[in-house]
Design an enzyme around this catalytic site. Structure first.
Site, short mmCIF file in Angstrom:
data_model
loop_
_atom_site.label_atom_id
_atom_site.label_comp_id
_atom_site.label_asym_id
_atom_site.label_seq_id
_atom_site.Cartn_x
_atom_site.Cartn_y
_atom_site.Cartn_z
N ASP A 166 0.80 -1.22 0.00
CA ASP A 166 0.00 0.00 0.00
C ASP A 166 0.84 1.28 0.00
O ASP A 166 2.05 1.24 0.22
CB ASP A 166 -0.98 0.01 1.20
N ASN A 204 -8.08 -3.36 13.96
CA ASN A 204 -9.44 -3.70 13.52
C ASN A 204 -9.46 -4.86 12.52
O ASN A 204 -10.47 -5.12 11.90
CB ASN A 204 -10.11 -2.46 12.89
N HIS A 222 -7.63 -5.09 9.75
CA HIS A 222 -7.32 -4.81 8.34
C HIS A 222 -6.00 -5.46 7.93
O HIS A 222 -5.10 -5.63 8.75
CB HIS A 222 -7.34 -3.30 8.02
N GLU A 255 -10.00 -2.37 4.83
CA GLU A 255 -10.65 -2.07 6.10
C GLU A 255 -11.94 -2.87 6.27
O GLU A 255 -12.57 -3.25 5.26
CB GLU A 255 -11.00 -0.57 6.15
C1 F6R Z 1 1.11 -1.50 6.04
C2 F6R Z 1 -0.08 -2.33 6.13
C3 F6R Z 1 -0.95 -2.28 7.35
C4 F6R Z 1 -0.16 -2.52 8.63
C5 F6R Z 1 -1.06 -2.45 9.85
C6 F6R Z 1 -0.29 -2.63 11.15
O1 F6R Z 1 1.78 -1.72 4.82
O2 F6R Z 1 -0.37 -3.03 5.22
O3 F6R Z 1 -1.97 -3.24 7.23
O4 F6R Z 1 0.45 -3.78 8.57
O5 F6R Z 1 -1.73 -1.22 9.88
O6 F6R Z 1 0.58 -1.57 11.34
P1 F6R Z 1 1.67 -1.59 12.51
O7 F6R Z 1 2.63 -2.66 12.19
O8 F6R Z 1 2.29 -0.23 12.47
O9 F6R Z 1 0.92 -1.87 13.78
#
Ligand code: F6R
Length: 243
Positions: free
Chosen positions: A67, A136, A138, A143
């Site tokens: 992303d 959540n 995702h 989401e």
């Molecule tokens: C980022 C991504 C997100 C993160 C998720 C957890 O490329 O795909 O799904 O993996 O938001 O983020 P952290 O590791 O910062 O808790």
């Protein structure tokens, strides 16, 4: 679903790095799907160490990140382009032309997303997808919602995600509200998937991923349908899993 529970963040990161390096040893021209965020930082650090010590060679590896924020230029300190360069790519021998991230600045976003999907396909598809997980549930920026995207697309981030992401920005107004993300269908097409999670804030999402119903309200629960998923957790993240 295979579940590996490690003592702490450091051993979780080492285990993940070993799995990625092992994949690259088995197939030098591996196509990796990569995540950003706090969770994989330790894994990237360990992979850089392994590279520096001659244990792994990235010269034929291709990468596709999950992303990128919408309308954040690649040199912005909070962009995922910048994150990947700083934390991983500039320290290893990957070729610039083998690195791919969605372009959140593209003039034609729909075309950009289509080309990203085509590039993944042309590379032969993702051999190993590395995932983190949102509180959540995702994955990527898919989401919780009534329905999920199959392919790469532009999505609205939930209020919860915007709040969590705000820790990296100086004000709430600066936090992007949209992102380009690889879709659920494309994630689930990866041949192997590893998901990393650390800390008690992730415990509920991990419980729902492993033991909950498969539902679009917990995108990570769809991993239950994939034949080759390994969760690498620390004890805190694993603490709510019930047998
Ligand atoms: C980022 C991504 C997100 C993160 C998720 C957890 O490329 O795909 O799904 O993996 O938001 O983020 P952290 O590791 O910062 O808790």
């Amino acid at each position: 679903m295979r579940i590996i529970v490690e003592e702490d963040y450091q051993s979780m990161s080492k285990k993940a790095a070993l799995l990625v390096a092992g994949q690259v040893l088995l197939k030098a021209d591996t196509v990796l799907g990569l995540a950003t965020g706090s969770t994989p930082l330790g894994m990237y650090k360990e992979l850089v160490r392994m590279y520096q010590e001659g244990e792994v060679d990235f010269s034929a590896v291709k990468t596709f990140n999950l992303d990128e924020y919408y309308l954040l230029p690649p040199d912005d300190l909070q962009s995922y382009h910048y994150f990947m360069q700083e934390n991983f790519f500039k320290h290893i021998n990957i070729r610039a032309e083998n690195i791919h991230l969605p372009d959140g600045m593209a003039a034609d976003i729909e075309e950009e997303c289509m080309q990203y999907e085509k590039a993944i396909e042309a590379s032969g598809g993702i051999d190993l997808q590395v995932l983190g997980i949102g509180e959540n549930g995702h994955i990527g920026f898919n989401e919780p919602a009534e329905s999920l995207n199959v392919y790469t697309g532009l999505v609205n981030l939930t209020e919860e995600t915007i709040k969590v992401n705000s820790r990296f920005f100086s004000s709430m107004e600066e936090v992007p509200q949209k992102a380009l993300t690889v879709g659920m269908g494309t994630i689930l097409k990866a041949r192997r998937i590893i998901l990393l999670a650390s800390g008690e804030k992730k415990a509920k999402a991990i419980r729902d991923t492993v033991c909950g119903q498969v539902t679009t309200q917990v995108p990570s629960s769809f991993l239950q349908l994939h034949p080759d998923v390994t969760l690498i957790l620390d004890q805190a993240a694993a603490s709510l899993i019930v047998d």
